[in-house]
Design a protein around this motif. Structure first.
Motif, PDB file in Angstrom:
ATOM      1  N   GLU A   1      10.705   1.477   7.162  1.00  0.00           N
ATOM      2  CA  GLU A   1       9.704   2.262   7.882  1.00  0.00           C
ATOM      3  C   GLU A   1       8.725   1.359   8.632  1.00  0.00           C
ATOM      4  O   GLU A   1       8.353   1.636   9.775  1.00  0.00           O
ATOM      5  N   ALA A   2       8.300   0.274   7.960  1.00  0.00           N
ATOM      6  CA  ALA A   2       7.365  -0.665   8.585  1.00  0.00           C
ATOM      7  C   ALA A   2       7.992  -1.282   9.833  1.00  0.00           C
ATOM      8  O   ALA A   2       7.314  -1.513  10.837  1.00  0.00           O
TER       9      ALA A   2
ATOM     10  N   SER B   1       9.780  -9.220  -1.992  1.00  0.00           N
ATOM     11  CA  SER B   1      11.019  -8.463  -1.802  1.00  0.00           C
ATOM     12  C   SER B   1      11.679  -8.040  -3.111  1.00  0.00           C
ATOM     13  O   SER B   1      12.448  -7.087  -3.132  1.00  0.00           O
ATOM     14  N   SER B   2      11.363  -8.727  -4.197  1.00  0.00           N
ATOM     15  CA  SER B   2      11.993  -8.304  -5.457  1.00  0.00           C
ATOM     16  C   SER B   2      11.019  -7.532  -6.350  1.00  0.00           C
ATOM     17  O   SER B   2      11.310  -7.286  -7.522  1.00  0.00           O
TER      18      SER B   2
ATOM     19  N   SER C   1       0.838  -1.210   0.000  1.00  0.00           N
ATOM     20  CA  SER C   1       0.000   0.000   0.000  1.00  0.00           C
ATOM     21  C   SER C   1       0.867   1.252   0.000  1.00  0.00           C
ATOM     22  O   SER C   1       0.621   2.207  -0.739  1.00  0.00           O
ATOM     23  N   GLU C   2       1.905   1.235   0.840  1.00  0.00           N
ATOM     24  CA  GLU C   2       2.800   2.397   0.935  1.00  0.00           C
ATOM     25  C   GLU C   2       3.629   2.569  -0.333  1.00  0.00           C
ATOM     26  O   GLU C   2       3.850   3.694  -0.791  1.00  0.00           O
ATOM     27  N   MET C   3       4.127   1.456  -0.884  1.00  0.00           N
ATOM     28  CA  MET C   3       4.911   1.549  -2.126  1.00  0.00           C
ATOM     29  C   MET C   3       4.088   2.209  -3.227  1.00  0.00           C
ATOM     30  O   MET C   3       4.566   3.071  -3.956  1.00  0.00           O
TER      31      MET C   3
ATOM     32  N   PRO D   1      10.619   2.667  -3.016  1.00  0.00           N
ATOM     33  CA  PRO D   1      11.055   1.281  -3.231  1.00  0.00           C
ATOM     34  C   PRO D   1      10.811   0.411  -1.996  1.00  0.00           C
ATOM     35  O   PRO D   1      10.688   0.909  -0.875  1.00  0.00           O
ATOM     36  N   PHE D   2      10.795  -0.900  -2.240  1.00  0.00           N
ATOM     37  CA  PHE D   2      10.542  -1.889  -1.193  1.00  0.00           C
ATOM     38  C   PHE D   2      11.396  -1.667   0.056  1.00  0.00           C
ATOM     39  O   PHE D   2      10.873  -1.638   1.176  1.00  0.00           O
ATOM     40  N   ALA D   3      12.705  -1.512  -0.129  1.00  0.00           N
ATOM     41  CA  ALA D   3      13.620  -1.451   1.022  1.00  0.00           C
ATOM     42  C   ALA D   3      13.287  -0.282   1.947  1.00  0.00           C
ATOM     43  O   ALA D   3      13.290  -0.421   3.171  1.00  0.00           O
TER      44      ALA D   3
END
Lengths: 435, 435
Positions: free
Chosen positions: B182-183, B229-230, B167-169, B175-177
């Motif tokens: 943050e999560a 993750s990718s 949702s945030e991305m 980006p994921f990282a």
């Protein structure tokens, strides 16, 4: 194990669907229930048509009383509707020690207390998953899935006809009458649509949801009911502009001093899932003190969705009929001796937010007068828009208020309408933030 | 009636929540269940902390085996997690004739068959509503609410951490990282997030949903698992442009030749309710042949939402413990002797739609070559976009395919990647229309 023997009263849309689903999925159902569930007797008005549908699988009879008194029948499924003959049949079936499954919300909303009392006395179950929101297992969710919670409120789109009409009005900018005519042509609305569009059907269902959420007797006569027939496109558009959609909601809330029980067109924030339930679909949002909000969505009507709920009840009865009656799920979710006598609040005592629209003369001081009246009535304003009316010296004003007590809002509306600068009645809609 | 006596293994987040909810809502729960449900014994690692939390209400012990062997305990609630000690304790509790309630998806996904078999032998119930989707009564809905149906498929957002990240991305273009970091700071993701972000937790839950939907044993080792993750921002943006959102879905479908059981990032149409489930929320969509699609939404984790499910199971056990065991709800929804031996299909045999992205030289004939390869593999194209890459002579091509068999797609991808005009690996995501 011996099959469970079912007598089916009525072979209309839902009756036919129930017969079909039980036949088509017989093995799947038996794999779950541990025994077969078989319709052995059916009553129908048109015997010839019924026989051609049922074939040799079950006996078809004209007199439904023959079924409710038949000692070989374990469970009676009542699908004839209405609250006259249906009431007699259900009471007679219970008196004969039979469990009952019904989809009849009108019957239970009006006569549920009498029916459940007799059922408790006789140690039988009366199940009604199909009476609310068709195939969605919402009765089970509230009665069994959320038992850890103090339920705070329930808000639902529980009438598909009105949700279809409101979805079309919004999507296509058409007035109520045009969309209703189209819904009637498509079979989404009855020739006499009163029951649906004036909110009566939703109020029947809400009455049942309220009883099982809060452990109060069914009190349909205390429900506040307002339909969608006078809803205008103007308000749908203004609501949209303010970030809201209008849905016909059934809302029931526990307050310290009583229970709110009301059906009316309601503004809800457009980003809520409930606001995005379109067409003839149903959805119910339940707020519990431990779980927070949970939502249940699906088809609220139709042959097989409703049959899905009827058959689930048949499986439950099959499972629970050997449990001692004191340990079964109580009809209204709470033990009969533990029901609450909290009163249903009159609509004047309800607390909610409001959408108010009015037409005023576009002259200095009007807004000051109106906002002073609202402030005097302890009504605070969340947002406001003012729009000049094209080709006139008048303007539309729309207020969204924070939570206020309805009797204060009524008083303020009366004072506002008495102002010489106010040129219309105040259109008032209720608003729920659902969070 | 005598209270039901509960022994609580573990007083962590969910254990503490369960203790609190049972205490706070004791009267409401007793009004429903017909008797009180009381925690009489608690095991915890930190005795001092546990005692200060529990007070005089229950005895606190260090050795959990003392609880599972205590003859005064009716129901054991296992909330210590993991599948070593927890397995031993659950088996020992069952061996001592106790009903068990657990939130432990890893335990049941791996050792469910052994545990349920022993429970059936001993005539006790093992309940696990809290193991899937926290407070949402989804196990109950499938196992009891939809018993009329042949379930066709189940698709769910059943991991809150990954849904929060996705949702945030999407909302912030990060980006994921970055979002993961943050999560982790917000407590939505663990310090070692592998279990969540690589899809293992979702696969545990999906394994349980699949078993109860189709009546097959739990077979976690056969699940296909692919995490997020990718996943790149590029694909989230292209999906958006095409009218789709990417969610980590657990999908299980009944096919004539077997059952699909897979967790992976999935494109779903943006207008579906499931696509609009944001943040850490969970939702499960279930398709039945009679009811059509129904959706269940709520909080999938957290102290009290999970406790809500644990306590609902306690009430159910209280209600059903006097029913004869053959008539209780079977652990995996179907009677043990009626389980299906349909195999779980390997991912190569799965049928779904695909999103394929690749970078090509922007020269004549490339598209013809690629589309020829797809056609040769019986893969038909639903839509396509081609975008020049700024400042280069290359272009991005994205295909959305209609349904195809994964092994055909793999073969086509290999052939496409071998083309000299193709300058990238093919990024492949699966797509579900969910209708």
């Amino acid at each position: 194990m011996e099959p469970i023997r079912v007598g089916l009263l009525g072979l209309g849309v839902v009756g036919g669907g129930t017969f079909n689903v039980l036949a088509r999925n017989a093995e799947e159902i038996a794999r779950r229930a541990g025994r077969h569930i078989v319709v052995t007797k059916v009553s129908a008005r048109d015997l010839v048509k019924a026989k051609s549908r049922v074939g040799d699988a079950a006996q078809v009879v004209a007199d439904p009383f023959e079924i409710v008194r038949d000692p070989s029948i374990d469970i009676v499924v009542e699908l004839i509707g209405g609250d006259g003959l249906a009431r007699e049949l259900v009471l007679e079936a219970i008196a004969h020690g039979k469990h009952v499954v019904t989809a009849n919300k009108a019957l239970l909303a009006k006569h549920g207390n009498e029916i459940f009392a007799l059922a408790s006395e006789k140690g039988v179950m009366v199940m009604f998953e199909a009476a609310v929101a068709g195939g969605i297992p919402i009765i089970k969710a509230i009665r069994e899935g959320l038992t850890a919670n103090q339920i705070e409120w329930v808000a639902g789109i529980i009438n598909g006809t009105t949700n279809f009409i409101l979805s079309e009005m919004r999507a296509r900018g058409l007035p109520f009458a045009d969309v209703l005519a189209e819904a009637q042509k498509l079979g989404y609305a009855e020739a006499d649509p009163t029951f649906d569009v004036e909110g009566v059907d939703a109020a029947h269902k809400l009455t049942l949801l309220s009883a099982i959420a809060f452990g109060v007797p069914v009190q349909f006569d205390k429900a506040y009911i307002e339909g969608i027939s006078s809803l205008s496109q103007t308000d749908i558009s203004y609501a949209e502009e303010l970030g809201y959609r209008i849905k016909l909601l059934g809302v029931t809330k526990a307050r310290p001093d009583g229970i709110e029980l009301r059906v009316h067109p309601t503004l809800i924030p457009a980003k809520r899932l409930l606001a995005n339930v379109e067409g003839a679909m149903n959805a119910v949002l339940v707020q519990g003190d431990a779980v927070g909000a949970t939502l249940y969505y699906g088809k609220g009507a139709g042959e097989e969705p409703t049959a899905s709920a009827v058959v689930a009840d048949l499986v439950d009865v099959t499972r629970l009929h050997t449990a001692d009656p004191e340990h079964r799920v109580p009809h209204l979710a709470f033990q009969p001796q533990s029901m609450s006598d909290k009163p249903i609040l009159p609509i004047e005592a309800v607390t909610t937010s409001y959408y108010l629209r009015l037409t005023v003369d576009d002259v200095p001081g009007v807004l000051a007068e109106i906002t002073r009246i609202l402030a005097d009535a302890s009504i605070s304003i969340g947002s406001m828009i003012q729009k000049p009316r094209e080709g006139s010296t008048q303007a539309d004003i729309i207020f969204l208020t924070h939570e206020a007590i309805e009797r204060n809002v009524n008083a303020a509306i009366a004072r506002i309408e008495a102002l010489t600068t106010v040129q219309s009645k105040v259109t008032r809609l209720r608003l729920e933030n659902l969070a």
